[in-house]
Design an enzyme around this catalytic site. Structure first.
Site, PDB file in Angstrom:
ATOM      1  N   CYS A   1      51.715  29.995  67.778  1.00 60.87           N
ATOM      2  CA  CYS A   1      53.122  29.754  68.135  1.00 60.87           C
ATOM      3  C   CYS A   1      53.404  28.254  68.216  1.00 60.87           C
ATOM      4  O   CYS A   1      52.605  27.499  68.780  1.00 60.87           O
ATOM      5  CB  CYS A   1      53.431  30.418  69.475  1.00 60.87           C
TER       6      CYS A   1
ATOM      7  N   CYS B   1      47.921  27.934  71.208  1.00 63.32           N
ATOM      8  CA  CYS B   1      48.283  29.350  71.199  1.00 63.32           C
ATOM      9  C   CYS B   1      46.983  30.093  70.940  1.00 63.32           C
ATOM     10  O   CYS B   1      46.534  30.151  69.799  1.00 63.32           O
ATOM     11  CB  CYS B   1      49.327  29.637  70.123  1.00 63.32           C
TER      12      CYS B   1
ATOM     13  N   CYS C   1      47.444  33.207  68.511  1.00 63.62           N
ATOM     14  CA  CYS C   1      47.854  33.038  67.109  1.00 63.62           C
ATOM     15  C   CYS C   1      48.164  31.570  66.863  1.00 63.62           C
ATOM     16  O   CYS C   1      47.237  30.743  66.860  1.00 63.62           O
ATOM     17  CB  CYS C   1      49.017  33.957  66.743  1.00 63.62           C
TER      18      CYS C   1
END
Lengths: 207, 248
Positions: free
Chosen positions: A118, A113, A116
């Site tokens: 995820c 990700c 971020c």
């Protein structure tokens, strides 16, 4: 302990300040009736016993012994989860829409990700430090083979490497290849061979 | 352009830190738990697909809090602070700031309580205050089990089909975006049109937050980065909201 770029300077009491601040915050939130004295402990306990990589391991082990189940898992991960005797919640928080991709002798998959972290909570729990670290997120999309070799996994150039970046609402994970020498093993024994890293595509499964 | 939106492909970085622990300091667990509780108690859950009677939960928390709110805090940082701070340090700053800006606590009381704990080891080791309504924890458990699916009815047919070539728009991310910056302006092939439409709950300046189609796109690395920097035989897949795409 992981650190950031060593050129950054930090206060000597960096961790003590954060520990005090989070305890100050949690105690204020309890006093003001926002959460209870049990809320955070309950959440952490949930990821110890209900949701974690032990669930993903059971699904992979079942897929290894049952080709029809494997086909259903690859076609509809959430529906296949309902076939196993899991606690409630396999389509709960951060697992509402999961997909699994299969490693084969021709294709090797990795999840990332880049924005971020995820991650499919019901099947894998919470993501390890390395997955959240900006260095992994930056590097794996352009040079996945080099990154894999730093994890100790060498992928031949003849194998297609697929990197799956979770920028929207699907949570991805990886069905690793069953290792040689496991023919006589049952599902529980197979599940014990699995690691989160294997189900994220940065490790192979070893006997 | 913010560097934290443009991570993919950065050159000159260190070897991977392969630390496998989830939390590298015990305090990090607490801020993870606080964030998850906020997600479970957010006021928007009254409109969610699961049947949450969120207005009846006896918490004083009455705000809207989603991943978008948390991510906006990290994405809005000075880029060098983003990289200076560890993952959960960014969470701690963003979440504390949110409780202050929403008026639940003041900066002064948080600072005073923090200083007290730093100076007094007995207080730092003492248990947390006790109490709170059990219904709060019941809602948190229900949220963990039932989640908050973003799947909605399609408001209009998807603009693109499997096999289409599309271009990622070159737009500003604003305060918060779900478009990796390193994809902007690049071409990709639609390999899957996900069924239904997906909301993001949180309305961003760049246009997500209302239900829309999402596509699985396949990018060739050599279309994004100079070929000399890419590796043979690899494909990069990304799930992208429709508003970020244009026809070629």
């Amino acid at each position: 302990m992981p650190s950031n770029y060593p050129g950054f300077k930090y206060e000597a009491n960096r961790e003590a300040v954060s520990a005090a601040k989070v305890k100050a915050l949690e105690s204020l939130l309890i006093e003001k009736g926002i959460i209870t004295s049990n809320t955070v402990d309950n959440i952490l306990g949930y990821f110890e016993t209900e949701m974690g990589p032990f669930n993903g391991a059971k699904l992979v082990a079942r897929a290894w012994v049952d080709p029809d189940f494997k086909a259903r898992l690859l076609a509809d991960c959430n529906a296949a989860c309902e076939e196993l005797d899991f606690p409630q919640g396999m389509s709960g928080a951060e697992g509402e829409h999961m997909r699994i991709v299969e490693n084969t002798p021709e294709v090797h998959n990795i999840i990332v990700c880049t924005l971020c972290s995820c991650y499919p909570w019901p099947t894998l729990g919470l993501p390890p430090y390395w997955f959240k670290d900006p260095t992994f997120r930056a590097r794996v999309v352009r040079e996945p083979r080099k990154v894999l070799s730093e994890f100790g996994v060498e992928i031949d150039d003849s194998v297609e490497v697929r990197v799956w970046d979770s920028s929207a609402q699907i949570r991805w994970w990886v069905l690793p290849m069953r290792p040689e020498g496991t023919d006589g093993m049952g599902e529980a024994e197979l599940a014990a061979l699995l690691t989160p890293e294997a189900m994220m595509g940065v490790a192979t499964v070893k006997v | 352009m913010k560097l934290q939106h443009n991570l993919g492909g950065l050159e000159g970085l260190d070897p991977i830190n392969t630390e496998t622990q989830v939390f590298v300091e015990p305090w990090e667990q607490r801020i993870f738990g606080i964030h998850t509780a906020m997600m479970a108690l957010s006021n928007h859950l009254g409109d969610s697909l699961p049947d949450y009677a969120i207005e009846e939960v006896p918490t004083e928390f009455k705000s809207f809090w989603t991943w978008g709110h948390l991510r906006m805090g990290a994405e809005g940082m000075h880029p060098f602070d983003y990289f200076r701070l560890r993952y959960y340090e960014k969470w701690l700053g963003g979440i504390s700031g949110f409780f202050i800006s929403e008026g639940y606590i003041t900066q002064e009381e948080l600072d005073a309580r923090t200083a007290e704990l730093l100076e007094n080891s007995a207080k730092a080791a003492a248990p947390l205050p006790s109490g709170g309504a059990a219904e709060i924890d019941a809602q948190v458990l229900k949220y963990l089990q039932e989640g908050d699916s973003p799947l909605r009815e399609l408001p209009a047919p998807p603009k693109f089909s499997v096999g289409d070539r599309v271009r990622v728009k070159n737009i500003s991310p604003g305060d918060h975006s779900r478009l990796p910056g390193h994809l902007k302006g690049h071409l990709a092939e639609v390999v899957l049109v996900y069924e239904g439409a997906f909301t993001y709950f949180f309305p961003t300046e760049d246009g997500i937050g209302v239900p829309m189609p999402v596509y699985s796109l396949a990018f060739k690395n050599e279309e994004i980065w100079p070929e000399s920097l890419t590796e043979p035989n690899s494909l990069y897949f990304n799930d992208i909201f429709e508003v970020y795409l244009e026809a070629v």
